[in-house]
Design a protein around this motif. Structure first.
Motif, PDB file in Angstrom:
ATOM      1  N   LEU A   1       0.819  -1.210   0.000  1.00  0.00           N
ATOM      2  CA  LEU A   1       0.000   0.000   0.000  1.00  0.00           C
ATOM      3  C   LEU A   1       0.857   1.266   0.000  1.00  0.00           C
ATOM      4  O   LEU A   1       0.395   2.329  -0.422  1.00  0.00           O
ATOM      5  CB  LEU A   1      -0.934   0.001   1.212  1.00  0.00           C
TER       6      LEU A   1
ATOM      7  N   ARG B   1      -4.407  -5.874  -1.392  1.00  0.00           N
ATOM      8  CA  ARG B   1      -5.729  -6.444  -1.094  1.00  0.00           C
ATOM      9  C   ARG B   1      -5.641  -7.962  -0.931  1.00  0.00           C
ATOM     10  O   ARG B   1      -6.231  -8.535  -0.002  1.00  0.00           O
ATOM     11  CB  ARG B   1      -6.718  -6.100  -2.202  1.00  0.00           C
TER      12      ARG B   1
ATOM     13  N   LEU C   1      -9.515   0.550   1.679  1.00  0.00           N
ATOM     14  CA  LEU C   1      -9.467  -0.723   0.969  1.00  0.00           C
ATOM     15  C   LEU C   1     -10.474  -1.676   1.604  1.00  0.00           C
ATOM     16  O   LEU C   1     -10.393  -1.979   2.798  1.00  0.00           O
ATOM     17  CB  LEU C   1      -8.054  -1.311   1.056  1.00  0.00           C
TER      18      LEU C   1
ATOM     19  N   ARG D   1      -1.723  -2.076  -5.297  1.00  0.00           N
ATOM     20  CA  ARG D   1      -2.959  -2.064  -4.498  1.00  0.00           C
ATOM     21  C   ARG D   1      -3.655  -3.425  -4.558  1.00  0.00           C
ATOM     22  O   ARG D   1      -4.179  -3.903  -3.547  1.00  0.00           O
ATOM     23  CB  ARG D   1      -3.886  -0.956  -5.003  1.00  0.00           C
ATOM     24  N   ALA D   2      -3.636  -4.044  -5.719  1.00  0.00           N
ATOM     25  CA  ALA D   2      -4.235  -5.367  -5.853  1.00  0.00           C
ATOM     26  C   ALA D   2      -3.472  -6.393  -5.022  1.00  0.00           C
ATOM     27  O   ALA D   2      -4.071  -7.263  -4.378  1.00  0.00           O
ATOM     28  CB  ALA D   2      -4.257  -5.778  -7.324  1.00  0.00           C
TER      29      ALA D   2
ATOM     30  N   ARG E   1       2.836   2.915  -5.206  1.00  0.00           N
ATOM     31  CA  ARG E   1       1.784   3.469  -6.053  1.00  0.00           C
ATOM     32  C   ARG E   1       1.420   2.502  -7.168  1.00  0.00           C
ATOM     33  O   ARG E   1       2.226   1.665  -7.568  1.00  0.00           O
ATOM     34  CB  ARG E   1       2.238   4.798  -6.663  1.00  0.00           C
ATOM     35  N   GLY E   2       0.201   2.650  -7.665  1.00  0.00           N
ATOM     36  CA  GLY E   2      -0.220   1.888  -8.831  1.00  0.00           C
ATOM     37  C   GLY E   2      -1.236   0.817  -8.499  1.00  0.00           C
ATOM     38  O   GLY E   2      -1.301   0.322  -7.362  1.00  0.00           O
ATOM     39  N   PRO E   3      -2.038   0.443  -9.480  1.00  0.00           N
ATOM     40  CA  PRO E   3      -3.109  -0.544  -9.259  1.00  0.00           C
ATOM     41  C   PRO E   3      -2.581  -1.937  -8.936  1.00  0.00           C
ATOM     42  O   PRO E   3      -3.224  -2.686  -8.203  1.00  0.00           O
ATOM     43  CB  PRO E   3      -3.882  -0.530 -10.584  1.00  0.00           C
ATOM     44  N   ASP E   4      -1.417  -2.295  -9.512  1.00  0.00           N
ATOM     45  CA  ASP E   4      -0.874  -3.628  -9.235  1.00  0.00           C
ATOM     46  C   ASP E   4      -0.491  -3.771  -7.765  1.00  0.00           C
ATOM     47  O   ASP E   4      -0.746  -4.813  -7.141  1.00  0.00           O
ATOM     48  CB  ASP E   4       0.343  -3.899 -10.119  1.00  0.00           C
TER      49      ASP E   4
END
Length: 298
Positions: free
Chosen positions: A236, A248, A279, A244-245, A239-242
């Motif tokens: 977390l 999660r 999240l 964050r995924a 940065r970036g969607p990867d």
């Protein structure tokens, strides 16, 4: 009743220890409560209080944990064999960390290890004690950085290096064919991730490796959950969607483990990190187990 105390209680305390180590914490608690109803004294009381202390610490009942640590410390002090001294030492360190007093751990571990006889240096709990020392020093170093205490940070890092070297030496000395050899990788992965944290970094890949090394088939392992919490927090911070995924995924698994074990402090840490990042972990389900596991979990 006399037969139950002489024969059943020692077996029950050993069973509780096994169930705790393999992630069957509710079952371990039920066995411990049965021991309480029967009554316990002598060396089975030491095993009872050691397991009760760990369970209470990791579930957040620090008052109960402190009572069991105190009792087990008294019993161990009077035990001329000293067989469980290192286990009690590790429990004292674990409790101090949970109480938010990591600075106490250095003296607990140093004094405790210095008092151990050579025959009392059992590999498993000795590794755990060194790992807890590194974890505590990481907390001390983080506090020192926040307060601008440069020397205190350096001292904590130096102490962490010492315990990391000791842990590595213990692992290297275990024969390849020994059954405890399988846990060496997990101990070292956790220790190295904690040492990185002591240096002021959060390496989610290192924590991911520690989590993977701790995972056991058909088991719910607390230290896997702890490492996945750390990994999720580290991802977390990127940065970036990867990232964050990935966060999660790790936090969802960590939460499932915490829920299954009823490890309230770990669950609170996980949920706090997720909430801060907005999240959602609503898909988390309790981690599943099948039959009684065949090996101890880290």
């Amino acid at each position: 009743l006399g037969h139950a105390r002489s024969e059943g209680v020692p077996l029950l305390t050993l069973l509780a220890e096994l169930l705790f180590g393999t992630g069957e914490w509710d079952e371990a608690d039920r066995v411990l409560r049965r021991v309480e109803r029967i009554g316990v004294s002598g060396w089975p009381a030491l095993l009872y209080h050691m397991t009760r202390a760990q369970l209470a610490v990791l579930r957040g009942d620090l008052d109960a944990a402190a009572r069991s640590v105190a009792v087990s410390s008294r019993i161990a002090a009077d035990d001329v064999e000293g067989e469980f001294s290192v286990n009690v030492l590790a429990n004292r360190a674990l409790l101090a960390i949970a109480q938010g007093q990591p600075a106490r751990v250095r003296r607990i571990v140093e004094d405790g290890l210095a008092a151990l006889g050579e025959r009392d240096r059992w590999t498993g709990p000795l590794q755990f004690a060194h790992l807890l020392a590194i974890r505590a020093e990481a907390d001390v170093a983080a506090q020192a950085r926040r307060r601008g205490r440069v020397q205190a940070e350096r001292d904590a890092i130096a102490s962490a290096i010492h315990h990391l070297d000791q842990l590595r030496s213990i692992g290297d000395a275990i024969p390849q064919e020994h059954w405890q050899r399988g846990d060496v990788g997990a101990w070292m992965a956790h220790a190295e991730a904690e040492f990185i944290r002591a240096q002021g970094l959060e390496d989610p890949v290192a924590w991911e490796a520690a989590a993977d090394a701790s995972a056991r088939p058909r088991q719910v392992v607390y230290f896997e959950g702890y490492a996945r919490w750390r990994a999720g927090a580290g991802f977390l911070a990127q940065r970036g969607p990867d990232a964050r995924a990935a966060a999660r995924e790790h936090l969802t698994r960590a939460l499932a483990i915490a829920v299954a074990l009823k490890a309230a402090p770990l669950r609170a840490d996980i949920e706090r990190v997720a909430a801060r990042a907005h999240l959602s972990l609503s898909n988390a389900k309790p981690a599943q187990r099948t039959a009684t596991p065949s090996a101890y979990g880290l």
